[in-house]
Enzyme design. Structure first.
Site, PDB file in Angstrom:
ATOM      1  N   ASP A  47      -3.483   2.377  -5.568  1.00 24.59           N
ATOM      2  CA  ASP A  47      -2.143   2.316  -4.963  1.00 24.59           C
ATOM      3  C   ASP A  47      -1.992   1.161  -3.986  1.00 24.59           C
ATOM      4  OD1 ASP A  47      -3.863   3.373  -3.012  1.00 24.59           O
ATOM      5  OD2 ASP A  47      -2.186   4.296  -1.982  1.00 24.59           O
ATOM      6  N   GLU A  48      -2.816   0.141  -4.159  1.00 26.50           N
ATOM      7  CA  GLU A  48      -2.824  -0.949  -3.199  1.00 26.50           C
ATOM      8  C   GLU A  48      -2.976  -2.255  -3.964  1.00 26.50           C
ATOM      9  OE1 GLU A  48      -5.902  -0.166  -0.370  1.00 26.50           O
ATOM     10  OE2 GLU A  48      -5.288  -1.804   0.934  1.00 26.50           O
TER      11      GLU A  48
ATOM     12  N   ASP B 161       0.852  -1.185   0.000  1.00 25.51           N
ATOM     13  CA  ASP B 161       0.000   0.000   0.000  1.00 25.51           C
ATOM     14  C   ASP B 161       0.893   1.242   0.000  1.00 25.51           C
ATOM     15  OD1 ASP B 161      -2.075   1.785   0.231  1.00 25.51           O
ATOM     16  OD2 ASP B 161      -2.447   1.385   2.355  1.00 25.51           O
TER      17      ASP B 161
HETATM   18 MG   LIG Z   1      -2.481   3.950   0.199  1.00 25.97          MG
END
Ligand SMILES: [Mg+2]
Length: 420
Positions: free
Chosen positions: A135-136, A42
């Site tokens: 973003d993960e 993350d």
């Molecule tokens: Mg994040």
């Protein structure tokens, strides 16, 4: 104990706290360090980090990404967070807490481009990458040791440094035997973290944590669990299958397994967005439209509850039917704007059902949400449905009563039809 330096990255089976190669203190030691291969990655304060990368003069300032139409915080950098700014907070509150914050309107095109680069870098490590958001991602690094000539832990530490150098954003990484534990590990050590959890230590680690630690346990589910006295995961860990079903319903045993740190979901590169749905199989086949509708209504209520727990809303609905001869029919439609209201979902699914109810006998009906949208976008009361905020408030009142007194406390008109 197996140890790894996250800076150089020297690693060995011998325990070290201070890297013997480069002197860094950013080391990680764990008995299972070199045998685990499921990772959760993350990026830290992704949007804010990208803005800081592009405008270095902001590096030491509190930065908030947000504003615009809904006037809420989208991402706060870690400096702003120490002042009490949180995601989804109304902007006026955020600015009251942190008056000197630099507020930047989101530049989604830029973030999406960075997210793509990040994803491409992950896919160079393993084909088994399942993106969970911009973003993960979850990654399965099993069988990659020969290719990378290093165990997954070392590959991940190297990867985090590469991403910092190339994209200018830091990552938090969790390494564990399954996806749930990897995600929780990544959350435990943020920002720029690297946490490891083995199956052996999972039970003890989770026991003292509040039930809301589990993904999917939102405020509504938390209240329902509290009715039975369940506040910590340790209280759920020992429940038998029968007790879990009796006290918590059909999803109870799965919840107990998660409270124990068990999770058998695979990292599935094809499944980018999770789908949320509810379905039911009838005791005897049904052809009657009115009867099907009454079941559909109850499923819409259930779907909304599940969406809410996972902080999603529905951008559209998918109706699923299985005929008595096991043929599956799916029909879908988009909503004019995202919703978390059972009556809105029902109204969208009803005509789809009416078209299929031509005397065919069905053995199963289901309703799903697709595409998924963030819960924060739901029922804003736009031109398409100006009355939505009022119905939303009414619905929240119903849910609050049910959380206190149980599902049967409030049965809405449509739910009163004969049970199947
Ligand atoms: Mg994040």
């Amino acid at each position: 104990m197996p140890s790894l330096c996250r800076d150089c990255p020297h690693h060995s089976q011998a325990d070290f706290r201070l890297c013997p190669a480069c002197g860094s203190r950013r080391t990680v030691s764990h008995p299972a360090l070199f045998s685990l291969f499921i990772a959760h990655m993350d990026a830290d304060a992704f949007y804010a980090s990208i803005e800081k990368r592009d405008r270095p003069e902001l590096l030491t300032k509190p930065v908030i990404i947000g504003g615009g139409k809904r006037g809420v915080v989208s991402t706060a950098c870690y400096i702003a967070r120490t002042r009490g700014v949180r995601s989804a907070m109304p902007m006026f509150k955020a600015l009251a807490a942190c008056p000197d914050a630099v507020v930047i309107k989101p530049d989604m095109a830029k973030y999406v481009a960075a997210g793509r680069e990040l994803r491409a870098m992950m896919q160079a490590l393993t084909p088994l990458v399942q993106p969970l958001s911009i973003d993960e991602a979850a990654m399965d690094l099993s069988g990659t040791e020969a290719l990378h000539r290093a165990p997954p832990a070392v590959v991940l530490a190297r990867f985090a440094r590469e991403v910092e150098a190339k994209l200018g954003v830091t990552l938090s990484i969790g390494l564990a035997p399954n996806r749930l534990l990897a995600k929780l590990a990544a959350e435990r050590d943020k920002p720029r973290g690297f946490a490891v959890t083995s199956q052996e230590e999972a039970m003890a680690l989770l026991a003292g944590s509040p039930v809301s630690l589990l993904p999917g346990i939102g405020p509504a589910a938390e209240k329902r669990l509290a009715v039975h006295g369940f506040r910590q995961l340790g209280q759920l860990q020992g429940l038998s299958h029968a007790d879990a079903v009796m006290l918590l319903g059909e999803d109870g045993p799965a919840l107990v397994a998660r409270a124990r740190g068990e999770d058998n979901r695979r990292v599935n590169p094809e499944r980018e967005t999770k789908s949320v749905s509810a379905e039911t199989t009838f005791n005897s086949d049904i052809a009657d439209l009115a009867e099907l509708e009454s079941v559909l209504w109850r499923l819409c209520e259930k779907l909304v509850r599940r969406l809410r727990e996972q902080e999603f809303s529905a951008g559209g609905v998918v109706l699923k039917l299985k005929t008595a001869s096991f043929a599956i029919r799916t029909r879908n439609t988009r909503l004019p704007s995202p919703s978390l209201l059972p009556d809105t979902l029902f109204a969208a699914a009803k005509p789809l059902l009416a078209r299929e109810a031509d005397g065919t006998k069905f053995r199963l009906i289901g309703i799903g949400a697709n595409p998924l949208r963030p819960a924060s976008e739901a029922d804003q009361g736009d031109l398409a449905d100006p009355d939505a905020p009022r119905r939303k408030a009414g619905w929240q009142a119903v849910e609050a009563l049910r959380a206190r007194f149980g599902d049967a406390a409030v049965v809405r008109g449509r739910g009163l039809r004969p049970k199947v």
